[in-house]
Design a protein around this motif. Structure first.
Motif: not given
Lengths: 261, 304
Positions: A93, A98, B88-91
């Motif tokens: 994902c 990050e 681009n993050f954890n949904p």
């Protein structure tokens, strides 16, 4: 490392690890429950139903004999799968970016994921041990060896899981190793039998299975049952493997293998 | 004024042999609002990827706020906040968890993390959504969350890769205001965008990259001064079967009642109207179309 940097590193490590632990707890029906249910079924089927017909193994009641193997199998599978799936999920994902853009040293990234796997392995191992107490009573022979073997095993398999997650490019790559390598190695690694009970040829073949050393050492720690495997030698080799895997993972992370183009 | 970003002779050759960057040199001053433009595949994202440590460079040197990316990587990374083009993050995490974690990766202590998250969540209108799951946010909200995520460690340099892609006009204006305020308060901003109007309105300096090379690196003012022609669309009452002849002007057909005229710097519009008058064409409308930067951009990238 100066004090400010140490503090930053500690906060980053704590953040990454707590994120991992939150994930394990948030999806506990996927992370914790399956191993406990599977082990309970093994205890019922192999311990109680079939075990009564087998009688004793290595001088121990069969239910008692399989407990260390089942606990260790849970540790191996859970620590491996936790790190492989979590790390690959972050890659998939994109959320791993990050961490990659942040001033997080490679060893902090590695250690936090690995510790997540180790902790999940420990939680599941404790629960499987508790379930086993429903079926038989156990007095641990050596707590120090038991805990040490369990920790090093979880550490080793968490790091192999990390390697898998790092190098995987699709979800299939993460599922193949547990299904086609880890599970067969565990089943053939003395979970349900003592390698001394095997014919000499198969004994020799078994020595190539790395899982057999962990299970035998763990069984020694719990039951005091000594297979034909040397405990000190096994622990030494396990520590060397853990260090080598750590160095390899750091090297690959520094190169950006599987992460950077 | 000190340099916030210096890129020297940056080269990148991918494993498939493609040379994405061919010796890029770039300097961004502290406090600048800088546009990095280029067509798709020109090397913008590779350049940003190298600066933000997501892409390995082949050779060259990057210095961020005085910190060498090779020799002082952690300090260099601390200077940047990056808003990538892709989500681009954890949904499955909450908005607040994503932001708090990001600040944690930069070593921000818990109490300060909460204050910073609250400040930016309120500033960008996401405070009410802080406990919502990221995947449930709208596209514009996700974009705003990513901007907050880049700011939670208060970096002096903010890099935005297509920050307004796919957002509605109202939000785009809101983000422009927000970024202008951030820049006024001292944050250096590097912006890549496909909306050249955005770059023209917001940025003071500009670099245009094409085929892995910087083909223009100057102030926006200087660049726009190079703009020699302006396009006008003229609507007329009469139906135009053929393009009218207007001596000295480049004319092209634009519809049954309109045509396009290119007027060079120094050419008179009065003269143009005189020609139209002579040909008894009655002008019903006149509009200037196209963005000056866009025309320059197309002109420059077409030459390379």
């Amino acid at each position: 490392m100066n004090t400010i940097f140490k503090r930053f590193v500690w906060i980053a490590f704590y953040t990454l690890l707590s994120k991992e632990l939150k994930r394990i707890i948030r999806i506990w029906p996927q992370t914790i429950l399956p191993s406990v249910i599977t082990s309970s079924l093994y205890f019922i089927i192999f311990g109680n139903i079939i075990g009564k017909r087998i009688g004793s193994m290595g001088g121990f009641d069969y239910t008692m004999f399989v407990i260390p193997g089942l606990v260790m199998m849970s540790v191996i599978t859970n620590s491996y799968v936790n790190v492989a799936s979590s790390f690959f999920g972050s890659k998939f994902c994109g959320s791993i970016e990050e961490v990659l853009v942040a001033p997080v040293p490679e060893w902090v990234l590695l250690l936090s994921y690995v510790m997540g796997g180790v902790i999940r392995g420990m939680i599941v191992a404790t629960l499987v041990m508790l379930v086993s107490m429903v079926f038989t009573s156990i007095t641990v022979y050596s707590w120090s060896i038991t805990v040490m073997v369990m920790l090093i095993t979880a550490f080793i398999f968490s790091m192999t899981g990390f390697l898998n997650g790092l190098l995987a490019s699709k979800f299939d790559d993460v599922n193949i190793i547990p299904t086609f390598i880890l599970t067969p190695l565990s089943y053939l690694g003395g979970v349900f039998y003592s390698i001394s009970a095997l014919p000499p040829f198969w004994q020799k073949i078994s020595y190539f299975n790395p899982v057999i050393y962990e299970i035998s050492a763990f069984r020694f720690g719990i039951l005091g049952y000594k297979d034909s495997i040397d405990i000190i030698y096994t622990l030494t080799v396990m520590i060397i493997i853990a260090v080598l895997l750590f160095v390899l993972c750091i090297k690959l992370l520094k190169l950006g293998k599987g992460l950077k183009t | 004024m000190a340099h916030m970003l210096t890129v020297n002779n940056l080269n990148k050759t991918y494993s498939n042999g493609i040379k994405a960057l061919k010796g890029i040199d770039l300097t961004v001053k502290e406090g600048d609002f800088f546009a990095l433009l280029g067509p798709n595949g020109a090397g913008k994202s590779t350049t940003i990827g190298i600066i933000s440590s997501l892409v390995n460079k082949t050779s060259g040197k990057v210095t961020i706020n005085g910190f060498d990316l090779d020799n002082n990587v952690y300090e260099a990374k601390r200077q940047i906040g990056i808003v990538p083009q892709e989500f681009n993050f954890n949904p499955f995490e909450t908005v607040l968890d994503i932001l708090m974690n990001q600040a944690g990766y930069y070593g921000v202590v818990m109490r300060q993390r909460r204050l910073l998250c609250e400040k930016y969540l309120k500033a960008l209108g996401l405070w009410e959504k802080r406990n919502g799951i990221a995947k449930d946010l709208s596209g514009g909200m996700k974009r705003r969350m990513m901007i907050i995520r880049a700011l939670v460690h208060q970096p002096p340099l903010l890099i935005l890769d297509e920050p307004t892609a796919g957002v509605d006009t109202e939000l785009r204006y809101f983000l422009w205001d927000f970024l202008r305020t951030m820049n006024r308060e001292g944050t250096t901003i590097i912006l890549t965008t496909h909306y050249l109007e955005e770059a023209e309105k917001m940025c003071r300096n500009i670099a245009i990259i094409d085929h892995g090379k910087i083909i223009q690196n100057t102030s926006m003012q200087n660049l726009l001064q190079q703009h020699n022609t302006e396009r006008f669309f003229i609507d007329i009452q009469e139906k135009t079967e053929t393009i009218p002849t207007l001596p000295g002007y480049k004319v092209s057909y634009a519809g049954s009642h309109s045509f396009e005229v290119k007027v060079s710097k120094g050419q008179s519009l009065n003269e143009l109207f005189l020609h139209l008058e002579k040909q008894k064409l009655h002008v019903t409308g006149l509009r200037s179309e196209g963005n000056r930067l866009e025309e320059l951009f197309l002109d420059m990238t077409a030459k390379h």
